[in-house]
Design a protein around this motif. Structure first.
Motif, PDB file in Angstrom:
ATOM      1  N   TRP A   1       9.751  13.795   2.166  1.00  0.00           N
ATOM      2  CA  TRP A   1       9.144  14.066   0.870  1.00  0.00           C
ATOM      3  C   TRP A   1       9.854  13.188  -0.163  1.00  0.00           C
ATOM      4  CZ3 TRP A   1       4.911  16.525  -0.692  1.00  0.00           C
ATOM      5  CH2 TRP A   1       4.775  16.770  -2.048  1.00  0.00           C
ATOM      6  N   ALA A   2       9.085  12.348  -0.850  1.00  0.00           N
ATOM      7  CA  ALA A   2       9.657  11.415  -1.822  1.00  0.00           C
ATOM      8  C   ALA A   2       9.457  11.974  -3.226  1.00  0.00           C
ATOM      9  CB  ALA A   2       9.013  10.043  -1.681  1.00  0.00           C
ATOM     10  N   HIS A   3      10.536  12.365  -3.868  1.00  0.00           N
ATOM     11  CA  HIS A   3      10.451  12.856  -5.244  1.00  0.00           C
ATOM     12  C   HIS A   3      10.264  11.680  -6.201  1.00  0.00           C
ATOM     13  CE1 HIS A   3      11.647  16.980  -4.156  1.00  0.00           C
ATOM     14  NE2 HIS A   3      12.428  16.379  -3.250  1.00  0.00           N
ATOM     15  N   SER A   4      10.948  10.583  -5.930  1.00  0.00           N
ATOM     16  CA  SER A   4      10.767   9.353  -6.691  1.00  0.00           C
ATOM     17  C   SER A   4      11.184   8.189  -5.802  1.00  0.00           C
ATOM     18  CB  SER A   4      11.591   9.363  -7.990  1.00  0.00           C
ATOM     19  OG  SER A   4      12.980   9.353  -7.690  1.00  0.00           O
ATOM     20  N   MET A   5      10.607   7.031  -6.081  1.00  0.00           N
ATOM     21  CA  MET A   5      10.868   5.875  -5.237  1.00  0.00           C
ATOM     22  C   MET A   5      10.544   4.603  -6.002  1.00  0.00           C
ATOM     23  SD  MET A   5       9.314   5.085  -1.435  1.00  0.00           S
ATOM     24  CE  MET A   5      10.105   6.570  -0.776  1.00  0.00           C
ATOM     25  N   THR A   6      11.379   3.596  -5.845  1.00  0.00           N
ATOM     26  CA  THR A   6      11.085   2.313  -6.480  1.00  0.00           C
ATOM     27  C   THR A   6       9.983   1.605  -5.708  1.00  0.00           C
ATOM     28  OG1 THR A   6      12.690   1.047  -5.177  1.00  0.00           O
ATOM     29  CG2 THR A   6      13.501   2.136  -7.180  1.00  0.00           C
ATOM     30  N   VAL A   7       9.270   0.731  -6.377  1.00  0.00           N
ATOM     31  CA  VAL A   7       8.206  -0.006  -5.700  1.00  0.00           C
ATOM     32  C   VAL A   7       8.776  -0.929  -4.628  1.00  0.00           C
ATOM     33  CG1 VAL A   7       6.529   0.149  -7.573  1.00  0.00           C
ATOM     34  CG2 VAL A   7       8.210  -1.714  -7.574  1.00  0.00           C
ATOM     35  N   GLN A   8       9.969  -1.446  -4.840  1.00  0.00           N
ATOM     36  CA  GLN A   8      10.578  -2.304  -3.826  1.00  0.00           C
ATOM     37  C   GLN A   8      10.967  -1.501  -2.588  1.00  0.00           C
ATOM     38  OE1 GLN A   8      10.976  -5.864  -3.844  1.00  0.00           O
ATOM     39  NE2 GLN A   8      11.212  -5.224  -1.700  1.00  0.00           N
TER      40      GLN A   8
ATOM     41  N   TYR B   1       3.753  -2.485 -12.061  1.00  0.00           N
ATOM     42  CA  TYR B   1       3.757  -2.014 -10.678  1.00  0.00           C
ATOM     43  C   TYR B   1       3.659  -0.500 -10.648  1.00  0.00           C
ATOM     44  CZ  TYR B   1       5.582  -6.698  -9.618  1.00  0.00           C
ATOM     45  OH  TYR B   1       5.762  -8.053  -9.507  1.00  0.00           O
ATOM     46  N   GLY B   2       3.213   0.031  -9.513  1.00  0.00           N
ATOM     47  CA  GLY B   2       3.109   1.472  -9.362  1.00  0.00           C
ATOM     48  C   GLY B   2       1.776   1.870  -8.763  1.00  0.00           C
ATOM     49  N   SER B   3       1.319   3.093  -9.074  1.00  0.00           N
ATOM     50  CA  SER B   3       0.094   3.658  -8.503  1.00  0.00           C
ATOM     51  C   SER B   3      -1.021   3.689  -9.541  1.00  0.00           C
ATOM     52  CB  SER B   3       0.370   5.072  -7.973  1.00  0.00           C
ATOM     53  OG  SER B   3       1.327   5.036  -6.937  1.00  0.00           O
ATOM     54  N   PHE B   4      -2.228   3.319  -9.083  1.00  0.00           N
ATOM     55  CA  PHE B   4      -3.373   3.175  -9.990  1.00  0.00           C
ATOM     56  C   PHE B   4      -4.651   3.682  -9.330  1.00  0.00           C
ATOM     57  CE2 PHE B   4      -0.248   0.005 -11.058  1.00  0.00           C
ATOM     58  CZ  PHE B   4      -0.258  -0.086 -12.438  1.00  0.00           C
ATOM     59  N   HIS B   5      -5.644   3.946 -10.169  1.00  0.00           N
ATOM     60  CA  HIS B   5      -7.013   4.167  -9.723  1.00  0.00           C
ATOM     61  C   HIS B   5      -7.858   3.008 -10.247  1.00  0.00           C
ATOM     62  CE1 HIS B   5      -7.139   8.770  -8.769  1.00  0.00           C
ATOM     63  NE2 HIS B   5      -6.152   8.139  -8.147  1.00  0.00           N
ATOM     64  N   GLN B   6      -8.605   2.408  -9.350  1.00  0.00           N
ATOM     65  CA  GLN B   6      -9.525   1.343  -9.742  1.00  0.00           C
ATOM     66  C   GLN B   6     -10.924   1.954  -9.789  1.00  0.00           C
ATOM     67  OE1 GLN B   6      -9.691  -2.229  -7.195  1.00  0.00           O
ATOM     68  NE2 GLN B   6      -9.307  -3.426  -9.036  1.00  0.00           N
ATOM     69  N   GLN B   7     -11.409   2.178 -10.989  1.00  0.00           N
ATOM     70  CA  GLN B   7     -12.668   2.908 -11.191  1.00  0.00           C
ATOM     71  C   GLN B   7     -13.847   1.934 -11.302  1.00  0.00           C
ATOM     72  OE1 GLN B   7     -11.754   4.965 -14.831  1.00  0.00           O
ATOM     73  NE2 GLN B   7     -10.698   6.648 -13.782  1.00  0.00           N
ATOM     74  N   TYR B   8     -14.916   2.274 -10.586  1.00  0.00           N
ATOM     75  CA  TYR B   8     -16.143   1.473 -10.627  1.00  0.00           C
ATOM     76  C   TYR B   8     -17.156   2.220 -11.490  1.00  0.00           C
ATOM     77  CZ  TYR B   8     -14.106  -1.235  -6.835  1.00  0.00           C
ATOM     78  OH  TYR B   8     -13.264  -2.030  -6.089  1.00  0.00           O
TER      79      TYR B   8
END
Length: 437
Positions: A32-39, A337-344
């Motif tokens: 379980w990852a509470h936080s994590m760098t993109v690298q 960097y990070g997590s995204f939603h690409q909305q159409y």
């Protein structure tokens, strides 16, 4: 300083496999990852790990029933195939002309290109009770056949011999007056279907080449108005000949199909927006409910979930929560960097959402869901192509970012073979050599 905080969950075996239907064949290890760098996450996915929400897991390759290999596409070298072009043209015709007549019966397999889907019964009672995700098989993207080009009609058994303006049919089974029999005379008989070109006809030319030549001819005539046979006319003919020999089979890029000028009266408008999902941006919050409703309908229609199963909590934990810390370095992409939603967005409403992670070296696809009413647009394949184009765009600002990760590939699962149409390479996991990297 950003650091990773993870909670090791250990070995898990005897889980149901969504690929081969084994009741207890899946074996993996997770945390379980509470936080994590993109690298940190980049290093993990290069070693066979993937995330589902904040749960990060890795199949035990020599014990699990269906080994899952991390694959990636070299986005900068990617070239569209005929089947990819067909999907891009389908979308372009729909947007520019409202054309759906030729594609309404060509429904794409429901689960598309993205991540090996976590099943909707993924249970989150609490962080201390989190369990490994159940993976659902992805459907095969059926290979679309090559486009038919310039087929010759089958002719009757006659040969046309030109004599001035006269055309004399000759029966190939009978000798003409004063001529030897047909067996001693060379005659180019029409080929049987599928046996090659008809040698009695000139080489075929593509219709678009002919149209291009006629357009240029008309333009020259209108502008110059020269007399036939003049030196200037000869120059124009040379220019026309040179133009007709210009290579027309150069492969078109994804951008050639996506970024085209549409007519002012186009019946539809498609817009792709990238919004940060973790931490949620204001745009993400404003569109959360609409996005969730698309997901709920997708799960109910495509995966046959009951109405009470695709809950907001499940949607949030699976597709919105992420351990990745947002980073915006000056030498990185503009969105960071990070997590995204690409909305159409089609005509002002969301019809599909691609969940993606933007990492130092890649765009990693997590999941795709869409409005089932638009299945005829092959949104799975189309969104993969758009994400490859997006990777190329990010590369302009972040030179190290040049790969597109498509999740896992499972060789024993026929439904995964469509991923090979994207020229993906398997990343060989070399855990014993980590110290050398």
């Amino acid at each position: 300083m950003i650091s990773a905080v993870v909670e090791y969950r250990g070995w898990k075996e005897g889980s149901r496999c969504g690929y081969c239907a084994s009741a207890r064949g899946k074996v993996s290890v997770g945390m379980w990852a509470h936080s994590m760098t993109v690298q940190d996450y980049q290093d993990l996915i290069d070693r066979g790990w993937r995330r589902s929400g904040k749960y990060v897991y890795k199949p035990i390759m020599n014990q699990t029933c269906c080994p899952q290999y991390t694959i990636r596409c070299q986005a900068l070298r990617f070239q569209t195939s005929k089947s990819h072009k067909k999907v891009l043209k389908k979308m372009l015709k729909f947007i520019s002309k409202g054309d759906v007549s030729k594609v309404v019966s060509e429904e794409e397999p429901m689960d598309s290109h993205i991540e090996d889907v976590v099943s909707s019964d993924f249970a989150y009672k609490s962080e201390s009770q989190v369990s490994q995700t159940e993976l659902t098989p992805l459907n095969e993207d059926h290979a679309e056949g090559a486009e038919n080009e310039d087929k010759d009609n089958v002719e009757t058994n006659v040969k046309k011999v030109e004599s001035g303006s006269l055309q004399i049919p000759v029966d190939k089974d009978a000798a003409g007056p004063g001529e030897p029999s047909h067996s001693s005379k060379t005659v180019h008989a029409p080929p049987k279907p599928g046996k090659g070109a008809d040698l009695s006809k000139p080489p075929c030319r593509k219709a678009k080449d002919i149209r291009k030549e006629r357009k240029l001819q008309k333009l020259l005539q209108n502008q110059m108005g020269t007399l036939e046979g003049s030196p200037l006319q000869a120059g124009h003919q040379a220019l026309l000949s040179q133009n007709s020999k210009t290579p027309t089979n150069q492969p078109k890029s994804i951008e050639d199909f996506i970024f085209v000028s549409l007519p002012d009266d186009a019946p539809h408008k498609l817009e792709v927006r990238v919004v940060r999902s973790s931490p949620p941006s204001s745009q993400f919050k404003a569109t959360f409910q609409e996005s969730y409703q698309v997901y709920k309908r997708y799960q109910m229609v495509i995966h046959k979930d009951p109405p009470d199963k695709p809950t907001i909590n499940q949607f949030t934990r699976f597709l919105c929560d992420s351990p990745l810390e947002a980073e915006n370095p000056p030498n990185g992409p503009e969105c960071g960097y990070g997590s995204f939603h690409q909305q159409y967005w089609l005509d002002g409403k969301i019809i599909a959402v691609g969940v993606i992670d933007i990492l130092p070296y890649c765009v990693s696809s997590v999941y795709l869901y869409y409005d089932p009413d638009y299945s005829f647009l092959s949104l799975g394949v189309y969104s993969a192509l758009r994400e490859i184009a997006f990777t190329r765009k990010l590369h302009e600002k972040a030179p190290d970012l040049c790969f597109y990760y498509m999740g896992f590939y499972i060789h024993s699962c026929p439904k995964m073979r469509y991923k090979l149409t994207f020229d993906c390479n398997v990343i060989i996991e070399m855990m014993e050599y980590q110290g050398s990297h």
